[in-house]
Structures are given as C-alpha cells and as structure tokens.
Design a protein around this motif. Structure first.
Motif, PDB file in Angstrom:
ATOM      1  N   LEU A  22      -1.871  34.551  -9.088  1.00  0.00           N
ATOM      2  CA  LEU A  22      -2.835  35.106 -10.034  1.00  0.00           C
ATOM      3  C   LEU A  22      -2.188  35.385 -11.373  1.00  0.00           C
ATOM      4  N   LEU A  23      -0.931  35.842 -11.337  1.00  0.00           N
ATOM      5  CA  LEU A  23      -0.209  36.063 -12.592  1.00  0.00           C
ATOM      6  C   LEU A  23       0.013  34.743 -13.325  1.00  0.00           C
ATOM      7  N   GLY A  24       0.246  33.687 -12.551  1.00  0.00           N
ATOM      8  CA  GLY A  24       0.452  32.374 -13.156  1.00  0.00           C
ATOM      9  C   GLY A  24      -0.797  31.811 -13.794  1.00  0.00           C
ATOM     10  N   LEU A  25      -1.958  32.307 -13.377  1.00  0.00           N
ATOM     11  CA  LEU A  25      -3.220  31.852 -13.960  1.00  0.00           C
ATOM     12  C   LEU A  25      -3.572  32.614 -15.229  1.00  0.00           C
ATOM     13  N   GLY A  26      -2.700  33.542 -15.626  1.00  0.00           N
ATOM     14  CA  GLY A  26      -2.990  34.412 -16.772  1.00  0.00           C
ATOM     15  C   GLY A  26      -3.247  33.664 -18.059  1.00  0.00           C
ATOM     16  N   SER A  27      -2.574  32.531 -18.259  1.00  0.00           N
ATOM     17  CA  SER A  27      -2.758  31.790 -19.508  1.00  0.00           C
ATOM     18  C   SER A  27      -4.134  31.142 -19.588  1.00  0.00           C
ATOM     19  N   GLY A  28      -4.737  30.836 -18.428  1.00  0.00           N
ATOM     20  CA  GLY A  28      -6.092  30.305 -18.409  1.00  0.00           C
ATOM     21  C   GLY A  28      -6.219  28.828 -18.712  1.00  0.00           C
ATOM     22  N   ASP A  29      -5.107  28.112 -18.922  1.00  0.00           N
ATOM     23  CA  ASP A  29      -5.225  26.682 -19.215  1.00  0.00           C
ATOM     24  C   ASP A  29      -5.115  25.860 -17.933  1.00  0.00           C
ATOM     25  N   LEU A  30      -5.432  24.572 -18.034  1.00  0.00           N
ATOM     26  CA  LEU A  30      -5.458  23.710 -16.860  1.00  0.00           C
ATOM     27  C   LEU A  30      -4.065  23.502 -16.270  1.00  0.00           C
ATOM     28  N   GLU A  31      -3.051  23.554 -17.099  1.00  0.00           N
ATOM     29  CA  GLU A  31      -1.699  23.394 -16.586  1.00  0.00           C
ATOM     30  C   GLU A  31      -1.340  24.529 -15.641  1.00  0.00           C
ATOM     31  N   ALA A  32      -1.784  25.728 -15.983  1.00  0.00           N
ATOM     32  CA  ALA A  32      -1.548  26.885 -15.114  1.00  0.00           C
ATOM     33  C   ALA A  32      -2.294  26.708 -13.791  1.00  0.00           C
ATOM     34  N   VAL A  33      -3.504  26.171 -13.855  1.00  0.00           N
ATOM     35  CA  VAL A  33      -4.285  25.909 -12.638  1.00  0.00           C
ATOM     36  C   VAL A  33      -3.558  24.912 -11.753  1.00  0.00           C
ATOM     37  N   ARG A  34      -3.034  23.857 -12.330  1.00  0.00           N
ATOM     38  CA  ARG A  34      -2.330  22.839 -11.542  1.00  0.00           C
ATOM     39  C   ARG A  34      -1.050  23.384 -10.916  1.00  0.00           C
ATOM     40  N   ASN A  35      -0.403  24.313 -11.611  1.00  0.00           N
ATOM     41  CA  ASN A  35       0.825  24.899 -11.074  1.00  0.00           C
ATOM     42  C   ASN A  35       0.563  25.765  -9.841  1.00  0.00           C
ATOM     43  N   VAL A  36      -0.637  26.305  -9.741  1.00  0.00           N
ATOM     44  CA  VAL A  36      -0.992  27.185  -8.618  1.00  0.00           C
ATOM     45  C   VAL A  36      -1.722  26.412  -7.521  1.00  0.00           C
ATOM     46  N   LEU A  37      -2.252  25.256  -7.865  1.00  0.00           N
ATOM     47  CA  LEU A  37      -3.072  24.473  -6.922  1.00  0.00           C
ATOM     48  C   LEU A  37      -2.335  24.180  -5.623  1.00  0.00           C
ATOM     49  N   HIS A  38      -1.150  23.621  -5.718  1.00  0.00           N
ATOM     50  CA  HIS A  38      -0.422  23.238  -4.514  1.00  0.00           C
ATOM     51  C   HIS A  38       0.114  24.431  -3.723  1.00  0.00           C
ATOM     52  N   PRO A  39       0.697  25.449  -4.376  1.00  0.00           N
ATOM     53  CA  PRO A  39       1.142  26.615  -3.589  1.00  0.00           C
ATOM     54  C   PRO A  39       0.025  27.285  -2.801  1.00  0.00           C
ATOM     55  N   SER A  40      -1.172  27.348  -3.368  1.00  0.00           N
ATOM     56  CA  SER A  40      -2.283  27.974  -2.654  1.00  0.00           C
ATOM     57  C   SER A  40      -2.638  27.182  -1.400  1.00  0.00           C
ATOM     58  N   GLY A  41      -2.621  25.858  -1.502  1.00  0.00           N
ATOM     59  CA  GLY A  41      -2.896  25.026  -0.340  1.00  0.00           C
ATOM     60  C   GLY A  41      -1.793  25.119   0.699  1.00  0.00           C
ATOM     61  N   GLU A  42      -0.544  25.215   0.242  1.00  0.00           N
ATOM     62  CA  GLU A  42       0.578  25.315   1.172  1.00  0.00           C
ATOM     63  C   GLU A  42       0.522  26.611   1.975  1.00  0.00           C
ATOM     64  N   PHE A  43       0.184  27.716   1.317  1.00  0.00           N
ATOM     65  CA  PHE A  43       0.101  28.977   2.037  1.00  0.00           C
ATOM     66  C   PHE A  43      -1.096  29.007   2.984  1.00  0.00           C
ATOM     67  N   ALA A  44      -2.161  28.316   2.631  1.00  0.00           N
ATOM     68  CA  ALA A  44      -3.293  28.194   3.568  1.00  0.00           C
ATOM     69  C   ALA A  44      -2.834  27.498   4.846  1.00  0.00           C
ATOM     70  N   ALA A  45      -2.082  26.414   4.675  1.00  0.00           N
ATOM     71  CA  ALA A  45      -1.572  25.684   5.842  1.00  0.00           C
ATOM     72  C   ALA A  45      -0.576  26.523   6.625  1.00  0.00           C
ATOM     73  N   ARG A  46       0.301  27.237   5.919  1.00  0.00           N
ATOM     74  CA  ARG A  46       1.322  28.043   6.598  1.00  0.00           C
ATOM     75  C   ARG A  46       0.705  29.132   7.461  1.00  0.00           C
ATOM     76  N   PHE A  47      -0.274  29.836   6.925  1.00  0.00           N
ATOM     77  CA  PHE A  47      -0.895  30.904   7.701  1.00  0.00           C
ATOM     78  C   PHE A  47      -1.692  30.340   8.885  1.00  0.00           C
ATOM     79  N   MET A  48      -2.310  29.190   8.694  1.00  0.00           N
ATOM     80  CA  MET A  48      -3.016  28.552   9.804  1.00  0.00           C
ATOM     81  C   MET A  48      -2.028  28.144  10.892  1.00  0.00           C
TER      82      MET A  48
END
Length: 204
Positions: free
Chosen positions: A26-52
């Motif tokens: 969420l802190l990484g999304l602070g800038s609000g640009d698409l590059e910030a979104v792409r930087n968080v996209l994969h980690p969010s999916g990885e943690f979804a898989a890890r917890f599953m």
C-alpha cells in the motif's frame, strides 16, 4: 513469555501477522502511477499463492508431525489463512484491472493461458472465502468440506497462472512454492493408503 503466547493466540494478532505484507504494498502505491501498480501487482499475487499453499499444507503437516503442537495451532487458524489468500488475490485482481483497463476484458487478453487460469482460480476462491464463517460452516454441514475441496482446483490453476507468466518464465518460482505442497500431498496419499492396508490386515 506467557504474555507473548497469549498475544499470538489471539485471533486479531494472527490477522496482524497476515496483514504485514500488504503494508509495504500500500505504501508503494502512494505515488498513484501505473508503474507503482505494476511493482505491487506480482507481490500481491505471490502472497495470495503463499497463503493458499500454507493453508493446504496444514493437514498433511499434522499427519507428519502428529505429536507436535504447532500444526494443531495452525489448523485452528486455517480459515484465516484462506481468507487472507483471497484478500491478496482480490488485491492482485484489482491491480491487474487498473493496469490493463478495458484491455483486460478483450478476447485477445482473456484467451491467454496465464490470464484465464488466473481468473478461474480467483472465481473459485470467492465462494470459499464467503463461506468461511462459522455460520456458513454450520449451515452447509458436510457440504462445506466438499466445497472447500475446490481449493485443489484453484491451486492447480494458480500454478499454471504463475508458471505461464512471461512465456513460462514463472515456472521456476512457481515450482519452488508449489513443490513442498506437492510432496506433502503425496505423503498424505501414502499415509491414507498405508492406513487402509493396516485396517484391512487387522480385519482379515
């Protein structure tokens, strides 16, 4: 030590632990640009898989370490892990839609293996998360366990989704994460088959 144990045994404390990975996202999304979104996209999916994966590993771990306390401790919190997996998967999906926009719903995008497998995995997780409350467990009865077994389909789809990324460039990380689960599930199958043989021998 007792105070720490009491804190860790509290459900809210476990939720705090599950929420820690999302804070830097969420802190990484602070800038609000698409590059910030792409930087968080994969980690969010990885943690979804890890917890599953962790939630699915608990039952075979209890079989493997039947006299240990920590697998039972995790078993009491397995539904929390499942809901956390769904939460990170939902964040992953929202970020993907923000990044791709209307392109996400075009035929050329949806036909890609790593896209439609991801969507199917997410859609399977929705009813599993919705029915994770005590009320739904009581209402569904034995059907609840049958419904929860759909997580195996979600796991296979998630593995394909991850592995097929970037022309199968994600196969290495995917196998590293799913490999331990596959080994534990193989042990679980062996354990059940061996138990059946023992029972058959005793009844003969």
């Amino acid at each position: 030590m007792k105070a720490l144990t009491t804190f860790l045994n509290h459900p809210y404390a476990f939720w705090v632990l599950l929420s820690l990975p999302v804070i830097p996202m969420l802190l990484g999304l602070g800038s609000g640009d698409l590059e910030a979104v792409r930087n968080v996209l994969h980690p969010s999916g990885e943690f979804a898989a890890r917890f599953m994966i962790i939630s699915m590993m608990i039952t075979p771990l209890m079989m493997l370490f039947k006299d240990w306390r920590w697998p039972r401790w995790l078993m009491k919190r397995r539904r929390y892990l499942g809901v956390a997996a769904f939460g990170y998967a939902a964040l992953h999906t929202v970020l993907y839609l923000v990044d791709e926009g209307v392109v996400a719903f075009t035929g050329s995008e949806l036909s890609k293996l790593y896209i439609w497998t991801g969507w199917l995995a997410f859609l399977i997780l929705v009813p599993l998360a919705v029915t994770s409350t005590d009320g739904w467990v009581r209402k569904l009865g034995s059907t609840w366990k049958s419904l929860q077994r759909l997580v195996y389909a979600a796991a296979v789809l998630t593995l394909l989704h991850w592995a097929a990324l970037h022309d199968w460039g994600g196969i290495g990380p995917a196998l590293v994460h799913f490999g331990p689960l596959a080994l534990l599930e193989a042990y679980r199958v062996w354990w059940k088959m061996n138990r059946r043989r023992m029972r058959a021998g005793q009844s003969a």
